[in-house]
Design a protein around this motif. Structure first.
Motif, mmCIF file in Angstrom:
data_model
loop_
_atom_site.group_PDB
_atom_site.id
_atom_site.type_symbol
_atom_site.label_atom_id
_atom_site.label_comp_id
_atom_site.label_asym_id
_atom_site.label_seq_id
_atom_site.Cartn_x
_atom_site.Cartn_y
_atom_site.Cartn_z
ATOM 1 N N UNK A 138 0.824 -1.218 0.000
ATOM 2 C CA UNK A 138 0.000 0.000 0.000
ATOM 3 C C UNK A 138 0.860 1.272 0.000
ATOM 4 N N UNK A 139 1.884 1.300 0.839
ATOM 5 C CA UNK A 139 2.734 2.503 0.915
ATOM 6 C C UNK A 139 3.574 2.649 -0.350
ATOM 7 N N UNK A 140 3.992 1.528 -0.948
ATOM 8 C CA UNK A 140 4.752 1.600 -2.198
ATOM 9 C C UNK A 140 3.845 2.115 -3.314
ATOM 10 N N UNK A 141 2.651 1.532 -3.421
ATOM 11 C CA UNK A 141 1.737 1.928 -4.507
ATOM 12 C C UNK A 141 1.431 3.416 -4.440
ATOM 13 N N UNK A 142 1.196 3.923 -3.250
ATOM 14 C CA UNK A 142 0.775 5.320 -3.154
ATOM 15 C C UNK A 142 1.951 6.286 -3.279
ATOM 16 N N UNK A 143 3.158 5.746 -3.414
ATOM 17 C CA UNK A 143 4.323 6.623 -3.543
ATOM 18 C C UNK A 143 5.183 6.298 -4.754
ATOM 19 N N UNK A 144 4.589 5.589 -5.704
ATOM 20 C CA UNK A 144 5.258 5.366 -6.984
ATOM 21 C C UNK A 144 6.440 4.418 -6.928
ATOM 22 N N UNK A 145 6.464 3.529 -5.948
ATOM 23 C CA UNK A 145 7.548 2.542 -5.862
ATOM 24 C C UNK A 145 7.017 1.169 -6.257
ATOM 25 N N UNK A 146 7.886 0.377 -6.894
ATOM 26 C CA UNK A 146 7.506 -1.013 -7.158
ATOM 27 C C UNK A 146 7.706 -1.812 -5.863
ATOM 28 N N UNK A 147 6.851 -2.824 -5.695
ATOM 29 C CA UNK A 147 6.931 -3.608 -4.457
ATOM 30 C C UNK A 147 6.913 -5.104 -4.762
ATOM 31 N N UNK A 148 7.865 -5.813 -4.182
ATOM 32 C CA UNK A 148 7.901 -7.271 -4.301
ATOM 33 C C UNK A 148 7.666 -7.860 -2.914
ATOM 34 N N UNK A 149 6.762 -8.811 -2.811
ATOM 35 C CA UNK A 149 6.565 -9.480 -1.529
ATOM 36 C C UNK A 149 6.779 -10.982 -1.698
ATOM 37 N N UNK A 179 -0.442 -17.668 4.292
ATOM 38 C CA UNK A 179 -0.794 -16.352 4.816
ATOM 39 C C UNK A 179 -2.303 -16.133 4.713
ATOM 40 N N UNK A 180 -2.823 -15.351 5.650
ATOM 41 C CA UNK A 180 -4.270 -15.183 5.779
ATOM 42 C C UNK A 180 -4.849 -14.481 4.548
ATOM 43 N N UNK A 181 -6.087 -14.845 4.218
ATOM 44 C CA UNK A 181 -6.726 -14.409 2.969
ATOM 45 C C UNK A 181 -6.809 -12.889 2.836
ATOM 46 N N UNK A 182 -7.138 -12.206 3.916
ATOM 47 C CA UNK A 182 -7.289 -10.750 3.839
ATOM 48 C C UNK A 182 -5.977 -10.070 3.479
ATOM 49 N N UNK A 183 -4.892 -10.580 4.012
ATOM 50 C CA UNK A 183 -3.572 -9.979 3.792
ATOM 51 C C UNK A 183 -3.124 -10.184 2.352
ATOM 52 N N UNK A 184 -3.354 -11.380 1.864
ATOM 53 C CA UNK A 184 -3.002 -11.685 0.476
ATOM 54 C C UNK A 184 -3.827 -10.809 -0.468
ATOM 55 N N UNK A 185 -5.103 -10.662 -0.149
ATOM 56 C CA UNK A 185 -5.982 -9.824 -0.979
ATOM 57 C C UNK A 185 -5.441 -8.400 -1.056
ATOM 58 N N UNK A 186 -4.968 -7.877 0.065
ATOM 59 C CA UNK A 186 -4.444 -6.505 0.077
ATOM 60 C C UNK A 186 -3.205 -6.370 -0.810
ATOM 61 N N UNK A 187 -2.280 -7.310 -0.690
ATOM 62 C CA UNK A 187 -1.040 -7.234 -1.479
ATOM 63 C C UNK A 187 -1.359 -7.298 -2.971
ATOM 64 N N UNK A 188 -2.321 -8.147 -3.328
ATOM 65 C CA UNK A 188 -2.710 -8.267 -4.737
ATOM 66 C C UNK A 188 -3.374 -6.972 -5.213
ATOM 67 N N UNK A 189 -4.323 -6.482 -4.415
ATOM 68 C CA UNK A 189 -5.049 -5.263 -4.799
ATOM 69 C C UNK A 189 -4.099 -4.086 -4.970
ATOM 70 N N UNK A 190 -3.064 -4.030 -4.155
ATOM 71 C CA UNK A 190 -2.119 -2.908 -4.201
ATOM 72 C C UNK A 190 -1.019 -3.113 -5.238
ATOM 73 N N UNK A 191 -1.220 -4.079 -6.112
ATOM 74 C CA UNK A 191 -0.362 -4.245 -7.279
ATOM 75 C C UNK A 191 1.065 -4.684 -6.971
ATOM 76 N N UNK A 192 1.271 -5.317 -5.838
ATOM 77 C CA UNK A 192 2.609 -5.842 -5.560
ATOM 78 C C UNK A 192 2.876 -7.045 -6.463
ATOM 79 N N UNK A 193 4.166 -7.304 -6.716
ATOM 80 C CA UNK A 193 4.543 -8.565 -7.344
ATOM 81 C C UNK A 193 4.606 -9.583 -6.214
#
Ligand code: AN7
Length: 354
Positions: free
Chosen positions: A94-105, A112-126
């Motif tokens: 989330x912080x990477x997306x909103x500040x123009x940085x690429x993010x790899x997780x 990992x719990x479903x909600x957390x995975x959903x967030x990483x996917x939604x925020x466009x992380x690799x």
């Protein structure tokens, strides 16, 4: 705009930022300290919950991430990476997306719990799922960040702890004094170390007159610090703290010994009991968070804590992060025919229509 400015602006004097640092904030921090209505009175203590699930991505990780991403951005980084049991990945993304940085997780596959995975996917992380556990994922991340100009934003990154220590400041500001005991779940041991830094700094600066005893709790199946050795295959339903070789191990032990505290373990059953107890107070926190409450419930009397002692449990993540864990609760959904009579009959049997 008249609103909370986020923790960097709120605590700028206590943080290693300069006027040049770009402040990357999602207005994290300023979370409530909720007095316990049921668990505390039953234990005879003055208990509060620091509800970190109310941060922007639903966990305390946002406190560290606003600092780590601001510093990375200030240093000209273009991408960041972390290993994660879930919450760090959601926050970093989330912080990477909103500040123009690429993010790899890099996450342990299927763990990992479903909600957390959903967030990483939604925020466009690799999102990379490795066939291994968190500790192995972190090894890979360390290798990559040693070799390439990509910023590591796990809690090895010292700026993470700088941000996270502000939760200790808030507790003192909210209570008007440091509590007697601060209870907290322990995974990689970054957060307990950060809180201790925060309490020490506030005492030095005259904002409090004492420091709390630090009580850290690991899950019984992943309790390397308690056992005194690494755990190769950590197991617990509290997936956030399923960590067998904590990076901040030494620092956590120092915090515990300097504060005359304790580091102990709680079983999954004890965690689930406290998870339900918390829900009974209207507070939905994820299982790992309930470890702090389980620990307090188990050790307050055993350790002879005096009646009326001020105790703060840190609830590190929101319950919505891990919707599947609810299936472990005693309460279940009841199927019923879609007729007035069938529903009436069930309510009547439950004594609800009286
Ligand atoms: C809800 O997200 O390690 O002892 O990769 O998500 O500072 O590691 C999460 C840890 C407690 C433990 N509660 O904190 C990750 C990760 C929740 C957490 C912890 C985590 P640390």
């Amino acid at each position: 705009m008249n609103q909370w400015p986020g923790l960097i602006e709120a605590y700028r004097d206590f943080l290693p930022v300069t006027t040049e640092t770009p402040v990357c904030t999602l207005f994290e921090g300023n979370t409530p300290l909720i007095p316990s209505k049921i668990i505390g009175p039953a234990l005879g203590i003055d208990l509060y919950f620091k509800y970190e699930g109310l941060n922007p991505t639903g966990s305390f990780k946002d406190r560290g991430m606003t600092m780590a991403i601001s510093m990375a951005k200030g240093e000209g980084a273009r991408s960041v990476i972390c290993a994660s049991t879930g919450n760090t990945s959601a926050s970093a993304a989330a912080y990477a997306a909103s500040n123009g940085l690429k993010c790899v997780v890099v996450i342990p596959k299927g763990r990992i719990a479903a909600g957390k995975l959903a967030q990483a996917i939604a925020e466009q992380a690799l999102v990379l799922a490795v066939d291994g556990n968190f500790d192995e994922a972190l090894e890979i991340v360390r290798y990559l960040t040693d070799k390439y100009p990509i910023k590591l934003v796990n809690s090895i990154n010292p700026y993470r702890l700088e941000g996270q220590k502000t939760a200790a400041f808030e507790i003192v500001d909210q209570l008007g004094e440091a509590p007697d005991i601060l209870a907290i779940p322990v995974g990689n041991a970054g957060n307990i170390s950060a809180y201790w830094m925060g309490f020490c700094e506030y005492l030095e600066k005259g904002r409090s007159t004492k420091r709390p005893s630090m009580w850290g709790f690991q899950a019984a199946g992943s309790a390397p610090i308690v056992l005194g050795h690494k755990v190769d295959n950590p197991e617990t339903i509290a997936s956030a703290i399923r960590i067998g070789n904590p990076v901040r191990w030494r620092q956590a032990e120092d915090a515990v010994s300097e504060s005359n505290g304790l580091i102990e373990m709680v079983t999954d059953d004890e965690i689930l009991k406290s998870y339900e107890d918390l829900a009974g107070e209207g507070i939905f926190a994820e299982p790992a968070s309930a470890a702090s409450v389980a620990g307090v419930s188990k050790f307050v009397h055993q350790r002879g804590v005096k009646n009326g002692a001020k105790v703060v449990c840190v609830l590190t993540g929101h319950g919505l992060k891990d919707p599947d864990a609810v299936g472990l609760m005693a309460n279940k959904v009841q199927p019923v025919k879609a007729t007035n009579e069938a529903v009436e009959e069930l309510l009547d049997a439950g004594g609800i229509l009286a």
